[in-house]
Design a protein around this motif. Structure first.
Motif, PDB file in Angstrom:
ATOM      1  N   LEU A   1       0.845  -1.191   0.000  1.00  0.00           N
ATOM      2  CA  LEU A   1       0.000   0.000   0.000  1.00  0.00           C
ATOM      3  C   LEU A   1       0.883   1.245   0.000  1.00  0.00           C
ATOM      4  O   LEU A   1       1.846   1.317   0.771  1.00  0.00           O
ATOM      5  CB  LEU A   1      -0.907   0.015   1.226  1.00  0.00           C
ATOM      6  N   LEU A   2       0.545   2.202  -0.824  1.00  0.00           N
ATOM      7  CA  LEU A   2       1.323   3.434  -0.923  1.00  0.00           C
ATOM      8  C   LEU A   2       0.374   4.630  -0.857  1.00  0.00           C
ATOM      9  O   LEU A   2      -0.439   4.831  -1.756  1.00  0.00           O
ATOM     10  CB  LEU A   2       2.123   3.468  -2.214  1.00  0.00           C
ATOM     11  N   GLU A   3       0.518   5.410   0.213  1.00  0.00           N
ATOM     12  CA  GLU A   3      -0.317   6.595   0.398  1.00  0.00           C
ATOM     13  C   GLU A   3       0.335   7.835  -0.213  1.00  0.00           C
ATOM     14  O   GLU A   3       1.570   7.912  -0.308  1.00  0.00           O
ATOM     15  CB  GLU A   3      -0.564   6.879   1.887  1.00  0.00           C
ATOM     16  N   SER A   4      -0.493   8.796  -0.544  1.00  0.00           N
ATOM     17  CA  SER A   4      -0.022  10.106  -0.995  1.00  0.00           C
ATOM     18  C   SER A   4      -1.117  11.120  -0.733  1.00  0.00           C
ATOM     19  O   SER A   4      -2.250  10.755  -0.407  1.00  0.00           O
ATOM     20  CB  SER A   4       0.336  10.073  -2.489  1.00  0.00           C
ATOM     21  N   GLY A   5      -0.764  12.393  -0.861  1.00  0.00           N
ATOM     22  CA  GLY A   5      -1.759  13.446  -0.745  1.00  0.00           C
ATOM     23  C   GLY A   5      -1.722  14.248   0.533  1.00  0.00           C
ATOM     24  O   GLY A   5      -2.462  15.219   0.678  1.00  0.00           O
ATOM     25  N   GLY A   6      -0.875  13.848   1.467  1.00  0.00           N
ATOM     26  CA  GLY A   6      -0.784  14.612   2.698  1.00  0.00           C
ATOM     27  C   GLY A   6      -0.120  15.963   2.467  1.00  0.00           C
ATOM     28  O   GLY A   6       0.406  16.241   1.389  1.00  0.00           O
ATOM     29  N   GLY A   7      -0.155  16.802   3.484  1.00  0.00           N
ATOM     30  CA  GLY A   7       0.468  18.109   3.377  1.00  0.00           C
ATOM     31  C   GLY A   7       0.043  19.017   4.499  1.00  0.00           C
ATOM     32  O   GLY A   7      -0.511  18.550   5.509  1.00  0.00           O
ATOM     33  N   VAL A   8       0.324  20.286   4.314  1.00  0.00           N
ATOM     34  CA  VAL A   8      -0.030  21.304   5.301  1.00  0.00           C
ATOM     35  C   VAL A   8      -1.183  22.130   4.736  1.00  0.00           C
ATOM     36  O   VAL A   8      -1.120  22.587   3.587  1.00  0.00           O
ATOM     37  CB  VAL A   8       1.170  22.215   5.617  1.00  0.00           C
ATOM     38  N   VAL A   9      -2.207  22.304   5.541  1.00  0.00           N
ATOM     39  CA  VAL A   9      -3.384  23.058   5.103  1.00  0.00           C
ATOM     40  C   VAL A   9      -3.905  23.872   6.272  1.00  0.00           C
ATOM     41  O   VAL A   9      -3.724  23.487   7.442  1.00  0.00           O
ATOM     42  CB  VAL A   9      -4.459  22.087   4.564  1.00  0.00           C
ATOM     43  N   GLN A  10      -4.520  24.986   5.969  1.00  0.00           N
ATOM     44  CA  GLN A  10      -5.119  25.800   7.029  1.00  0.00           C
ATOM     45  C   GLN A  10      -6.446  25.202   7.476  1.00  0.00           C
ATOM     46  O   GLN A  10      -7.117  24.490   6.707  1.00  0.00           O
ATOM     47  CB  GLN A  10      -5.340  27.226   6.530  1.00  0.00           C
ATOM     48  N   ALA A  11      -6.811  25.504   8.693  1.00  0.00           N
ATOM     49  CA  ALA A  11      -8.100  25.055   9.209  1.00  0.00           C
ATOM     50  C   ALA A  11      -9.222  25.494   8.274  1.00  0.00           C
ATOM     51  O   ALA A  11      -9.212  26.625   7.776  1.00  0.00           O
ATOM     52  CB  ALA A  11      -8.326  25.602  10.612  1.00  0.00           C
ATOM     53  N   GLY A  12     -10.135  24.578   8.033  1.00  0.00           N
ATOM     54  CA  GLY A  12     -11.223  24.840   7.101  1.00  0.00           C
ATOM     55  C   GLY A  12     -10.946  24.379   5.693  1.00  0.00           C
ATOM     56  O   GLY A  12     -11.859  24.341   4.857  1.00  0.00           O
ATOM     57  N   GLY A  13      -9.711  24.031   5.423  1.00  0.00           N
ATOM     58  CA  GLY A  13      -9.319  23.588   4.095  1.00  0.00           C
ATOM     59  C   GLY A  13      -9.616  22.121   3.851  1.00  0.00           C
ATOM     60  O   GLY A  13     -10.220  21.434   4.692  1.00  0.00           O
ATOM     61  N   SER A  14      -9.176  21.649   2.685  1.00  0.00           N
ATOM     62  CA  SER A  14      -9.442  20.283   2.264  1.00  0.00           C
ATOM     63  C   SER A  14      -8.171  19.610   1.765  1.00  0.00           C
ATOM     64  O   SER A  14      -7.251  20.283   1.276  1.00  0.00           O
ATOM     65  CB  SER A  14     -10.477  20.267   1.135  1.00  0.00           C
ATOM     66  N   LEU A  15      -8.151  18.309   1.884  1.00  0.00           N
ATOM     67  CA  LEU A  15      -7.105  17.475   1.301  1.00  0.00           C
ATOM     68  C   LEU A  15      -7.756  16.187   0.831  1.00  0.00           C
ATOM     69  O   LEU A  15      -8.756  15.733   1.409  1.00  0.00           O
ATOM     70  CB  LEU A  15      -6.011  17.137   2.318  1.00  0.00           C
ATOM     71  N   ARG A  16      -7.163  15.584  -0.199  1.00  0.00           N
ATOM     72  CA  ARG A  16      -7.592  14.251  -0.625  1.00  0.00           C
ATOM     73  C   ARG A  16      -6.404  13.311  -0.571  1.00  0.00           C
ATOM     74  O   ARG A  16      -5.397  13.526  -1.257  1.00  0.00           O
ATOM     75  CB  ARG A  16      -8.184  14.264  -2.034  1.00  0.00           C
ATOM     76  N   LEU A  17      -6.541  12.291   0.263  1.00  0.00           N
ATOM     77  CA  LEU A  17      -5.515  11.273   0.365  1.00  0.00           C
ATOM     78  C   LEU A  17      -5.832  10.140  -0.603  1.00  0.00           C
ATOM     79  O   LEU A  17      -7.002   9.813  -0.827  1.00  0.00           O
ATOM     80  CB  LEU A  17      -5.445  10.720   1.787  1.00  0.00           C
ATOM     81  N   SER A  18      -4.775   9.547  -1.146  1.00  0.00           N
ATOM     82  CA  SER A  18      -4.916   8.401  -2.042  1.00  0.00           C
ATOM     83  C   SER A  18      -4.063   7.262  -1.518  1.00  0.00           C
ATOM     84  O   SER A  18      -3.007   7.487  -0.922  1.00  0.00           O
ATOM     85  CB  SER A  18      -4.474   8.751  -3.459  1.00  0.00           C
ATOM     86  N   CYS A  19      -4.504   6.052  -1.776  1.00  0.00           N
ATOM     87  CA  CYS A  19      -3.742   4.864  -1.399  1.00  0.00           C
ATOM     88  C   CYS A  19      -3.882   3.851  -2.528  1.00  0.00           C
ATOM     89  O   CYS A  19      -4.989   3.387  -2.814  1.00  0.00           O
ATOM     90  CB  CYS A  19      -4.264   4.288  -0.092  1.00  0.00           C
ATOM     91  N   VAL A  20      -2.750   3.528  -3.124  1.00  0.00           N
ATOM     92  CA  VAL A  20      -2.743   2.568  -4.224  1.00  0.00           C
ATOM     93  C   VAL A  20      -2.284   1.212  -3.695  1.00  0.00           C
ATOM     94  O   VAL A  20      -1.238   1.119  -3.032  1.00  0.00           O
ATOM     95  CB  VAL A  20      -1.806   3.022  -5.353  1.00  0.00           C
ATOM     96  N   ALA A  21      -3.062   0.195  -3.985  1.00  0.00           N
ATOM     97  CA  ALA A  21      -2.723  -1.170  -3.596  1.00  0.00           C
ATOM     98  C   ALA A  21      -2.083  -1.898  -4.773  1.00  0.00           C
ATOM     99  O   ALA A  21      -2.560  -1.800  -5.906  1.00  0.00           O
ATOM    100  CB  ALA A  21      -3.970  -1.923  -3.134  1.00  0.00           C
ATOM    101  N   SER A  22      -1.025  -2.629  -4.492  1.00  0.00           N
ATOM    102  CA  SER A  22      -0.369  -3.415  -5.531  1.00  0.00           C
ATOM    103  C   SER A  22       0.004  -4.771  -4.956  1.00  0.00           C
ATOM    104  O   SER A  22      -0.136  -5.017  -3.757  1.00  0.00           O
ATOM    105  CB  SER A  22       0.875  -2.685  -6.063  1.00  0.00           C
ATOM    106  N   GLY A  23       0.494  -5.634  -5.799  1.00  0.00           N
ATOM    107  CA  GLY A  23       0.803  -6.990  -5.376  1.00  0.00           C
ATOM    108  C   GLY A  23      -0.409  -7.884  -5.555  1.00  0.00           C
ATOM    109  O   GLY A  23      -1.154  -7.724  -6.511  1.00  0.00           O
ATOM    110  N   VAL A  24      -0.606  -8.795  -4.627  1.00  0.00           N
ATOM    111  CA  VAL A  24      -1.738  -9.720  -4.709  1.00  0.00           C
ATOM    112  C   VAL A  24      -2.943  -9.055  -4.049  1.00  0.00           C
ATOM    113  O   VAL A  24      -3.153  -9.154  -2.848  1.00  0.00           O
ATOM    114  CB  VAL A  24      -1.418 -11.059  -4.031  1.00  0.00           C
ATOM    115  N   THR A  25      -3.731  -8.355  -4.846  1.00  0.00           N
ATOM    116  CA  THR A  25      -4.839  -7.571  -4.299  1.00  0.00           C
ATOM    117  C   THR A  25      -6.173  -8.316  -4.317  1.00  0.00           C
ATOM    118  O   THR A  25      -7.122  -7.872  -3.664  1.00  0.00           O
ATOM    119  CB  THR A  25      -5.007  -6.254  -5.079  1.00  0.00           C
ATOM    120  N   SER A  26      -6.235  -9.430  -5.010  1.00  0.00           N
ATOM    121  CA  SER A  26      -7.485 -10.195  -4.990  1.00  0.00           C
ATOM    122  C   SER A  26      -7.685 -10.758  -3.591  1.00  0.00           C
ATOM    123  O   SER A  26      -6.736 -11.176  -2.940  1.00  0.00           O
ATOM    124  CB  SER A  26      -7.421 -11.332  -6.008  1.00  0.00           C
ATOM    125  N   GLY A  27      -8.885 -10.713  -3.129  1.00  0.00           N
ATOM    126  CA  GLY A  27      -9.175 -11.207  -1.795  1.00  0.00           C
ATOM    127  C   GLY A  27      -9.228 -10.121  -0.732  1.00  0.00           C
ATOM    128  O   GLY A  27      -9.625 -10.381   0.407  1.00  0.00           O
TER     129      GLY A  27
END
Length: 115
Positions: free
Chosen positions: A4-30
């Motif tokens: 699993l590899l996350e991305s999208g974090g950062g610094v934001v002011q209160a009231g703001g928005s962020l979108r985190l992503s997580c890509v799964a690789s390898g044996v993902t079935s199941g």
């Protein structure tokens, strides 16, 4: 094994928005469940939201309800966490987790919300 590899974090002011992503690789079935956890300094890791891979049923912690949205794109093996109306208390390292094909964790992505 699932990676699993996350991305999208950062610094934001209160009231703001962020979108985190997580890509799964390898044996993902199941994989039956994908989740986002977070851990703030000096605190235990806590579950923020999760989504089932069959039926895409979602669950949210009380602190996330109404502000965060978890979703997934099965074609891209990616799970997202849209975070709106962020508060300083949302500051934490956010981790992606998968269950069903073992219990796998990403390395985490830092989210910092300034007041």
């Amino acid at each position: 094994q699932v990676h699993l590899l996350e991305s999208g974090g950062g610094v934001v002011q209160a009231g703001g928005s962020l979108r985190l992503s997580c890509v799964a690789s390898g044996v993902t079935s199941g994989i039956s469940l994908l989740a986002w956890y977070r851990q703030a300094p000096g605190k235990q890791r806590e579950l923020v939201a999760d989504i089932t891979t069959v039926g895409e049923r979602t669950w949210y912690a009380a602190s996330a309800t109404g502000r965060f949205t978890i979703s997934r794109d099965s074609a891209k093996n990616t799970v997202y966490l849209q975070m709106d109306s962020l508060k300083p208390e949302d500051t934490a390292v956010y981790y992606c987790n998968s269950k069903g094909r073992g219990d796998s964790w990403g390395q985490g992505t830092q989210v910092t919300v300034s007041s």
